[in-house]
Design an enzyme around this catalytic site. Structure first.
Site, PDB file in Angstrom:
ATOM      1  N   GLU A 287      -9.195  -6.710   0.950  1.00 55.61           N
ATOM      2  CA  GLU A 287      -9.197  -7.882   1.832  1.00 55.61           C
ATOM      3  C   GLU A 287      -9.885  -9.066   1.152  1.00 55.61           C
ATOM      4  O   GLU A 287     -10.886  -9.578   1.643  1.00 55.61           O
ATOM      5  CB  GLU A 287      -9.936  -7.527   3.125  1.00 55.61           C
ATOM      6  CG  GLU A 287      -9.391  -6.314   3.854  1.00 55.61           C
ATOM      7  CD  GLU A 287     -10.389  -5.702   4.848  1.00 55.61           C
ATOM      8  OE1 GLU A 287     -11.447  -6.314   5.108  1.00 55.61           O
ATOM      9  OE2 GLU A 287     -10.099  -4.611   5.357  1.00 55.61           O
ATOM     10  N   PRO A 288      -9.372  -9.525   0.022  1.00 55.98           N
ATOM     11  CA  PRO A 288     -10.047 -10.623  -0.679  1.00 55.98           C
ATOM     12  C   PRO A 288      -9.744 -11.968  -0.029  1.00 55.98           C
ATOM     13  O   PRO A 288      -8.614 -12.225   0.390  1.00 55.98           O
ATOM     14  CB  PRO A 288      -9.414 -10.568  -2.070  1.00 55.98           C
ATOM     15  CG  PRO A 288      -8.039 -10.032  -1.818  1.00 55.98           C
ATOM     16  CD  PRO A 288      -8.138  -9.102  -0.651  1.00 55.98           C
ATOM     17  N   ARG A 290     -12.224 -15.215  -0.829  1.00 52.19           N
ATOM     18  CA  ARG A 290     -12.768 -16.175  -1.789  1.00 52.19           C
ATOM     19  C   ARG A 290     -12.130 -16.052  -3.169  1.00 52.19           C
ATOM     20  O   ARG A 290     -11.830 -17.040  -3.813  1.00 52.19           O
ATOM     21  CB  ARG A 290     -14.273 -15.943  -1.908  1.00 52.19           C
ATOM     22  CG  ARG A 290     -14.999 -16.998  -2.686  1.00 52.19           C
ATOM     23  CD  ARG A 290     -16.473 -16.623  -2.918  1.00 52.19           C
ATOM     24  NE  ARG A 290     -17.096 -15.962  -1.819  1.00 52.19           N
ATOM     25  CZ  ARG A 290     -17.927 -16.548  -0.951  1.00 52.19           C
ATOM     26  NH1 ARG A 290     -18.231 -17.806  -1.088  1.00 52.19           N
ATOM     27  NH2 ARG A 290     -18.448 -15.855   0.037  1.00 52.19           N
ATOM     28  N   ARG A 326     -21.228 -25.355   3.141  1.00 52.40           N
ATOM     29  CA  ARG A 326     -21.797 -24.263   2.344  1.00 52.40           C
ATOM     30  C   ARG A 326     -23.116 -24.625   1.629  1.00 52.40           C
ATOM     31  O   ARG A 326     -24.048 -23.823   1.658  1.00 52.40           O
ATOM     32  CB  ARG A 326     -20.776 -23.741   1.317  1.00 52.40           C
ATOM     33  CG  ARG A 326     -19.463 -23.255   1.943  1.00 52.40           C
ATOM     34  CD  ARG A 326     -18.604 -22.451   0.980  1.00 52.40           C
ATOM     35  NE  ARG A 326     -19.227 -21.179   0.694  1.00 52.40           N
ATOM     36  CZ  ARG A 326     -19.895 -20.929  -0.403  1.00 52.40           C
ATOM     37  NH1 ARG A 326     -19.988 -21.824  -1.367  1.00 52.40           N
ATOM     38  NH2 ARG A 326     -20.461 -19.756  -0.565  1.00 52.40           N
ATOM     39  N   CYS A 358     -25.876 -37.681  10.374  1.00 52.09           N
ATOM     40  CA  CYS A 358     -27.293 -37.923  10.720  1.00 52.09           C
ATOM     41  C   CYS A 358     -28.104 -36.640  10.748  1.00 52.09           C
ATOM     42  O   CYS A 358     -28.540 -36.189  11.820  1.00 52.09           O
ATOM     43  CB  CYS A 358     -27.369 -38.662  12.040  1.00 52.09           C
ATOM     44  SG  CYS A 358     -26.956 -40.375  11.803  1.00 52.09           S
ATOM     45  N   GLU A 359     -28.257 -36.025   9.615  1.00 46.99           N
ATOM     46  CA  GLU A 359     -29.057 -34.802   9.463  1.00 46.99           C
ATOM     47  C   GLU A 359     -29.634 -34.816   8.052  1.00 46.99           C
ATOM     48  O   GLU A 359     -28.908 -35.120   7.101  1.00 46.99           O
ATOM     49  CB  GLU A 359     -28.179 -33.539   9.553  1.00 46.99           C
ATOM     50  CG  GLU A 359     -27.432 -33.339  10.832  1.00 46.99           C
ATOM     51  CD  GLU A 359     -28.229 -32.581  11.882  1.00 46.99           C
ATOM     52  OE1 GLU A 359     -29.310 -32.045  11.572  1.00 46.99           O
ATOM     53  OE2 GLU A 359     -27.751 -32.554  13.026  1.00 46.99           O
ATOM     54  N   TYR A 387     -13.852 -21.064   2.529  1.00 47.73           N
ATOM     55  CA  TYR A 387     -14.912 -21.373   3.495  1.00 47.73           C
ATOM     56  C   TYR A 387     -15.301 -22.852   3.412  1.00 47.73           C
ATOM     57  O   TYR A 387     -16.459 -23.212   3.563  1.00 47.73           O
ATOM     58  CB  TYR A 387     -16.126 -20.447   3.298  1.00 47.73           C
ATOM     59  CG  TYR A 387     -15.721 -18.983   3.300  1.00 47.73           C
ATOM     60  CD1 TYR A 387     -15.341 -18.363   4.493  1.00 47.73           C
ATOM     61  CD2 TYR A 387     -15.672 -18.239   2.121  1.00 47.73           C
ATOM     62  CE1 TYR A 387     -14.920 -17.030   4.496  1.00 47.73           C
ATOM     63  CE2 TYR A 387     -15.252 -16.911   2.119  1.00 47.73           C
ATOM     64  CZ  TYR A 387     -14.877 -16.316   3.312  1.00 47.73           C
ATOM     65  OH  TYR A 387     -14.463 -15.010   3.318  1.00 47.73           O
TER      66      TYR A 387
HETATM   67  N1  LLP Z   1     -13.135  -8.440   4.981  1.00 44.89           N
HETATM   68  C1  LLP Z   1     -14.091  -8.544   5.915  1.00 44.89           C
HETATM   69  C2  LLP Z   1     -14.204  -7.511   6.934  1.00 44.89           C
HETATM   70  C3  LLP Z   1     -14.967  -9.654   5.916  1.00 44.89           C
HETATM   71  O1  LLP Z   1     -15.924  -9.739   6.828  1.00 44.89           O
HETATM   72  C4  LLP Z   1     -14.829 -10.658   4.926  1.00 44.89           C
HETATM   73  C5  LLP Z   1     -15.712 -11.840   4.889  1.00 44.89           C
HETATM   74  C6  LLP Z   1     -13.798 -10.511   3.986  1.00 44.89           C
HETATM   75  C7  LLP Z   1     -12.973  -9.389   4.040  1.00 44.89           C
HETATM   76  C8  LLP Z   1     -13.549 -11.511   2.910  1.00 44.89           C
HETATM   77  O2  LLP Z   1     -14.607 -11.693   2.055  1.00 44.89           O
HETATM   78  P1  LLP Z   1     -14.410 -12.520   0.695  1.00 44.89           P
HETATM   79  O3  LLP Z   1     -13.420 -11.777  -0.162  1.00 44.89           O
HETATM   80  O4  LLP Z   1     -13.900 -13.875   1.045  1.00 44.89           O
HETATM   81  O5  LLP Z   1     -15.761 -12.563   0.123  1.00 44.89           O
HETATM   82  N2  LLP Z   1     -18.720 -18.244   4.952  1.00 44.89           N
HETATM   83  C9  LLP Z   1     -19.321 -17.458   3.892  1.00 44.89           C
HETATM   84  C10 LLP Z   1     -18.588 -16.136   3.688  1.00 44.89           C
HETATM   85  C11 LLP Z   1     -18.461 -15.287   4.928  1.00 44.89           C
HETATM   86  C12 LLP Z   1     -17.703 -14.006   4.664  1.00 44.89           C
HETATM   87  C13 LLP Z   1     -17.411 -13.265   5.911  1.00 44.89           C
HETATM   88  N3  LLP Z   1     -16.620 -12.085   5.742  1.00 44.89           N
HETATM   89  C14 LLP Z   1     -19.371 -18.304   2.629  1.00 44.89           C
HETATM   90  O6  LLP Z   1     -18.987 -19.477   2.663  1.00 44.89           O
HETATM   91  O7  LLP Z   1     -19.828 -17.843   1.582  1.00 44.89           O
END
Ligand code: LLP
Length: 435
Positions: A287-288, A290, A326, A358-359, A387
């Site tokens: 489940e990628p 990022r 972020r 304004c922060e 994100y």
């Molecule tokens: N699968 C599940 C169950 C998840 O909770 C997440 C991310 C992913 C896959 C995907 O993760 P990735 O491959 O994108 O790392 N907003 C934060 C990241 C929050 C991630 C939440 N879950 C940021 O900007 O770094």
């Protein structure tokens, strides 16, 4: 790789000049490279080729319909966390039968919608959720495919706000309880125990925590899959990216690599995990989010003012924390470069790049050596594809930015800048307030 490079001193996305794009569409502007998206998807897909595998793009990282369609066209499914996201899958032309539905708070209405759309699996995060899914499935006279999301209690050593796989977090079912939960689930008539899932965190730059978690899971997965005839094992998302090339080979300053190790690639990820996973004989899901979209997008902003105080050189830009949260939320690093390349050897000025919100927390970097810029110059915040826009808000009645996708020499608007009245669309002034 990514497709944002200087050509004759000007920043390009693939074959398109970014300055031309901002002149046409204004700023703040998100720009995505179709080529980078496809390249990252394919790199993972190829690395996992020895396994029967399926990629479910984590659409929470970027759910623009054109980004999703790019991936759906390549065969991707989606990892989603709400009924709204499932509606987006359908709007983008994706296939719910290739999607997994995670999240700790699924409502009955969301479960019913996902069952009607024939979701591939619910990743179940608690026992009460199992009972709820069984109840809704019974009402609809269907069998609901489920997988228990296992919390393996492995520390992924990422930023505290994005760690998910330890018992401090709200996610998943404790490793020690999983067998009992499957035993209970097997007695619920409207559930199909289709697989098992884990996810340990996000922005992992080292394969070791994956190895540790998969090794911990193997015995359990073998035992339960023999008993319940599982079809799949999902090892979640979380593959990290390089945010700061200067530090990528290891520095304690870089929050995402506290171990100071070189960043993992799809090849190193696959080389370590395939030998562990292959003997299971199961379909492997990942489940990628990022990894696929992070370096495929940038946020371009205009310099409005340069403001010097006794202590600081503030570069005030027209993008704010509402557009990209972020840096302030996770202390995360985004490379900032001018659209016109600085002269080699030009002096760098320690600068804070800040927005108009304004922060005090409305900043993109602090005390960073940057080339001199002035009013009317443009800056690009790199690696903003994941994100970024999805976490944007209209705080301070600021319009949501426009988004553009580039493919070769073609650039298309994939989201119009939000018109002002849409910010308050749906709000009402009661008659008793009107004079
Ligand atoms: N699968 C599940 C169950 C998840 O909770 C997440 C991310 C992913 C896959 C995907 O993760 P990735 O491959 O994108 O790392 N907003 C934060 C990241 C929050 C991630 C939440 N879950 C940021 O900007 O770094």
């Amino acid at each position: 790789m990514h497709s944002f490079h200087y050509r004759n001193g000007k920043l390009f996305c693939e074959g398109v000049s970014i300055e031309a794009l901002v002149k046409e569409h204004g700023t703040p502007l998100y720009i995505y490279s179709h080529q980078t998206l496809a390249d990252h998807y394919s790199k993972l897909d190829q690395a996992l080729a020895p396994l029967d595998h399926h990629i479910c793009f984590a659409m929470k990282s970027n759910s623009n319909l054109a980004v999703m369609r790019t991936l759906a066209n390549l065969g991707s499914g989606f990892d989603l966390v709400s009924g709204g996201e499932l509606r987006r899958v359908i709007a983008a032309g994706g296939d719910p039968k290739k999607c997994v539905f995670a999240g700790v708070g699924k409502t009955e209405a969301e479960i019913e919608y996902a069952l009607r759309k024939k979701i591939y699996s619910f990743n179940v995060e608690s026992e009460p959720e199992l009972i709820r899914i069984n109840k809704v499935a019974a009402r609809l006279k269907v069998v609901a495919p489920i997988a228990v999301r296992v919390n393996p209690n492995v520390d992924a050593h990422t930023h505290a706000k994005i760690t998910t796989g330890t018992y401090e977090n709200k996610f998943g079912i404790q490793f020690e309880h999983v067998e009992a939960v499957y035993a209970r689930a097997s007695k619920l008539k409207n559930l199909w125990l289709r697989g098992i899932q884990m996810h340990i965190g996000s922005q992992l730059t080292n394969v070791a925590p994956y190895e540790e978690a998969v090794n911990k899971m193997l015995g359990l997965v073998k035992k339960l899959s023999a008993k319940y005839k599982f079809e799949f094992f999902s090892i979640g998302g979380g593959i990290g990216i390089v945010y700061n090339p200067a530090l990528a080979s290891g520095s304690k300053e870089w929050w995402s690599t506290p171990q100071g190790k070189k960043i993992m690639t799809p090849a190193t990820y696959a080389a370590k995990l395939i030998p562990l996973l292959k003997p299971l004989g199961l379909k492997i899901l990942i489940e990628p989010g990022r990894f696929i979209v992070g370096n495929a997008g940038i946020l371009v902003t205009r310099v409005e003012f340069v403001k010097k105080t006794g202590k600081k050189n503030f570069v005030v830009v027209d993008a704010g924390m509402n557009d990209l949260i972020r840096p302030t939320l996770y202390e995360s690093y985004h490379e900032i470069v001018p659209l016109r390349e600085a002269r080699k050897g030009a002096a760098l000025i320690s600068s804070d790049v800040v927005g108009p919100v304004c922060e005090s927390s409305d900043y993109f970097c602090k005390d960073r050596p940057l080339p001199k810029v002035g009013e009317g110059d443009y800056l690009a915040l790199l690696s903003a594809g994941a994100y970024g826009f999805v976490m944007a808000t209209t705080y301070n009645a600021r319009q949501l930015a426009a988004e553009v996708m580039v493919n070769g020499k073609t650039a298309s608007v994939v989201r119009e800048r939000q018109p002002y009245p849409e910010i308050w669309a749906g709000e009402k002034i009661p008659a008793w307030l009107k004079k």
